[in-house]
Write a protein that holds these residues in place. Structure first.
Motif, short mmCIF file in Angstrom:
data_model
loop_
_atom_site.label_atom_id
_atom_site.label_comp_id
_atom_site.label_asym_id
_atom_site.label_seq_id
_atom_site.Cartn_x
_atom_site.Cartn_y
_atom_site.Cartn_z
N HIS A 152 0.82 -1.21 0.00
CA HIS A 152 0.00 0.00 0.00
C HIS A 152 0.86 1.27 0.00
CE1 HIS A 152 -3.08 2.88 1.59
NE2 HIS A 152 -3.83 2.20 0.76
N LEU A 153 2.09 1.16 0.50
CA LEU A 153 3.00 2.30 0.48
C LEU A 153 3.35 2.73 -0.94
CD1 LEU A 153 5.54 1.21 3.26
CD2 LEU A 153 3.86 3.07 3.45
N VAL A 154 3.44 1.77 -1.86
CA VAL A 154 3.88 2.07 -3.22
C VAL A 154 2.75 2.00 -4.25
CG1 VAL A 154 6.23 1.32 -2.73
CG2 VAL A 154 4.59 -0.34 -3.64
N ARG A 155 1.67 1.32 -3.92
CA ARG A 155 0.48 1.25 -4.77
C ARG A 155 -0.73 1.44 -3.85
NH1 ARG A 155 3.92 1.54 -8.01
NH2 ARG A 155 4.16 0.41 -10.00
N PRO A 156 -1.13 2.68 -3.58
CA PRO A 156 -2.19 2.94 -2.59
C PRO A 156 -3.58 2.54 -3.08
CG PRO A 156 -1.45 4.99 -3.60
CD PRO A 156 -0.52 3.92 -4.10
N PHE A 157 -3.87 1.25 -3.03
CA PHE A 157 -5.14 0.70 -3.48
C PHE A 157 -6.27 1.05 -2.49
CE2 PHE A 157 -2.10 -2.42 -1.84
CZ PHE A 157 -2.68 -2.75 -0.63
N LEU A 181 -4.95 0.39 7.60
CA LEU A 181 -4.83 1.13 6.35
C LEU A 181 -5.98 2.10 6.10
CD1 LEU A 181 -3.56 -1.71 3.98
CD2 LEU A 181 -2.22 0.08 5.08
N GLY A 182 -7.07 1.93 6.83
CA GLY A 182 -8.21 2.81 6.64
C GLY A 182 -8.89 2.62 5.30
N ILE A 183 -8.88 1.39 4.79
CA ILE A 183 -9.52 1.09 3.51
C ILE A 183 -10.48 -0.07 3.69
CG2 ILE A 183 -7.53 1.91 2.18
CD1 ILE A 183 -6.78 -1.03 1.69
N GLU A 184 -11.27 -0.34 2.65
CA GLU A 184 -12.15 -1.49 2.67
C GLU A 184 -11.33 -2.77 2.67
OE1 GLU A 184 -15.43 -3.84 -0.12
OE2 GLU A 184 -14.69 -1.86 -0.74
N ALA A 185 -11.65 -3.69 3.57
CA ALA A 185 -10.97 -4.99 3.60
C ALA A 185 -12.01 -6.04 3.95
CB ALA A 185 -9.84 -5.00 4.63
N ARG A 186 -12.10 -7.06 3.14
CA ARG A 186 -13.10 -8.10 3.40
C ARG A 186 -12.55 -9.47 3.07
NH1 ARG A 186 -15.39 -10.14 -1.15
NH2 ARG A 186 -15.44 -8.86 -3.05
N VAL A 187 -13.18 -10.47 3.64
CA VAL A 187 -12.83 -11.87 3.38
C VAL A 187 -13.43 -12.29 2.04
CG1 VAL A 187 -13.12 -14.25 4.18
CG2 VAL A 187 -12.70 -12.40 5.83
#
Length: 330
Positions: A152-157, A181-187
């Motif tokens: 995420h540091l180099v490709r902020p998805f 990361l403060g982003i959407e994360a799901r299984v």
């Protein structure tokens, strides 16, 4: 005789962060490998089946560095049943001029975790498509979290998908990544769908059977595989080698014996003597990795002693600046 600096895991966690500085430090080690001047012997690796354990010893001398590190990295995978961590270890930094011990880094594997994740970021920086909206991770352990944080540091998805054999562990991993990361994360319960929806996928398992199949690949995908660091381990279907536009090992000689390349050679998918450009050569501009946005790229990371020397040197330099750690007479 000069004193020896002692740095504990707590010292090192306070000093060394998984940030762009660490990524750049590890990238410099790969670039040095491309020069052909690094002295890096084969990994000393020992399986201990009776204890479901393994031990790796890695080292490298990098010209221009004041020191070189020797890293001892045990992994004993029944330890959690005893309330103990699976991984631990230490690094010793020696003077490259005198051979004297300069520092003892009692990191319990922390520096290995950081440099391994940073290597994943380096691979993503040079091989992943410029635009990544969704990343996927196969695996749910410490490295699954760190690899995604580093990428995420180099490709902020904007979104990350997590697959693991244990649904509870996958849910916890996704929750941790969403928070960090403060982003959407799901299984994602179907690994094929995870790959299909992602532009960047990292595999972080100790699997001995493929967790990614060749027919799941799609245009514009990048895969970083970092779990196959012992003979017998394999995360990627050997048929993938016939589908990708660029396969990039961290160290070709290592990957022939214990990376994904080893499994592909054994399966007859790759000729034994086939030469592939290493990650350092791509970084140094000596070889091309991704040529087009539509390319499918594949990085095979087995871990190198050069990374260990680089991160150990970085840690000790930070400690000197901060006045951290303690010293004992040698």
């Amino acid at each position: 005789m000069p004193d020896i600096s002692i740095l504990t895991e707590a010292d090192l966690r306070a000093l060394v962060k998984l940030d762009l500085e660490a990524v750049d430090v590890v990238e410099s080690a790969f670039r040095a490998l491309a020069s052909g001047e690094v002295i890096m012997p084969p990994i000393l690796s020992m399986d201990i089946p009776a204890a479901n354990g393994e031990v790796d010893v890695k080292t490298a001398y990098i010209p221009g560095f004041d020191g070189f590190a020797i890293k001892v990295s045990p992994g004993f995978f029944d330890n959690p049943k005893l309330g103990l961590p699976s991984l631990n270890g230490l690094m010793i930094l020696f003077s490259a001029k005198t051979g004297l011990v300069e520092a003892l880094l009692l990191d319990n594997g922390y520096l290995t975790d950081v440099r391994t994740a940073a290597a994943g970021a380096v691979a993503a920086r040079h091989l992943a498509p410029e635009s990544v909206t969704t990343a996927g991770v196969i695996g749910t352990g410490v490295q699954a979290r760190l690899q995604i944080e580093a990428a995420h540091l180099v490709r902020p998805f904007e979104r990350v998908l997590v697959w693991g054999r244990d649904a509870g562990n996958a849910k916890k991993c996704a929750a941790d990544l969403a928070e960090s990361l403060g982003i959407e994360a799901r299984v994602e319960t179907d690994p094929a769908r995870l790959v299909g929806e992602s532009q960047l996928v990292v595999t972080t398992t100790p699997s001995r059977a493929p967790v990614i199949r060749a027919d799941w690949l799609h245009s514009g995908l990048h895969i970083t595989a970092m779990g196959s660091d012992q003979p017998g381990k394999v995360e990627i279907d050997p048929a993938v080698f016939g589908r990708v536009d660029a396969y990039v090992p961290d160290r070709l000689s290592q990957c022939r014996t214990q990376g994904e390349l080893r499994a592909a050679i054994e399966a007859g998918q790759v000729e034994v003597g086939t030469v592939f450009p290493e990650l350092g050569e791509v970084i140094a501009g000596q070889a091309q990795g991704r040529k087009f946005a539509s390319d499918i790229t594949f990085a095979d990371l087995t871990g190198t002693g050069a990374q260990d020397t680089a991160i150990a040197t970085h840690a000790v330099a930070l400690a000197v600046t901060a006045g951290a750690g303690s010293r004992i007479a040698s």
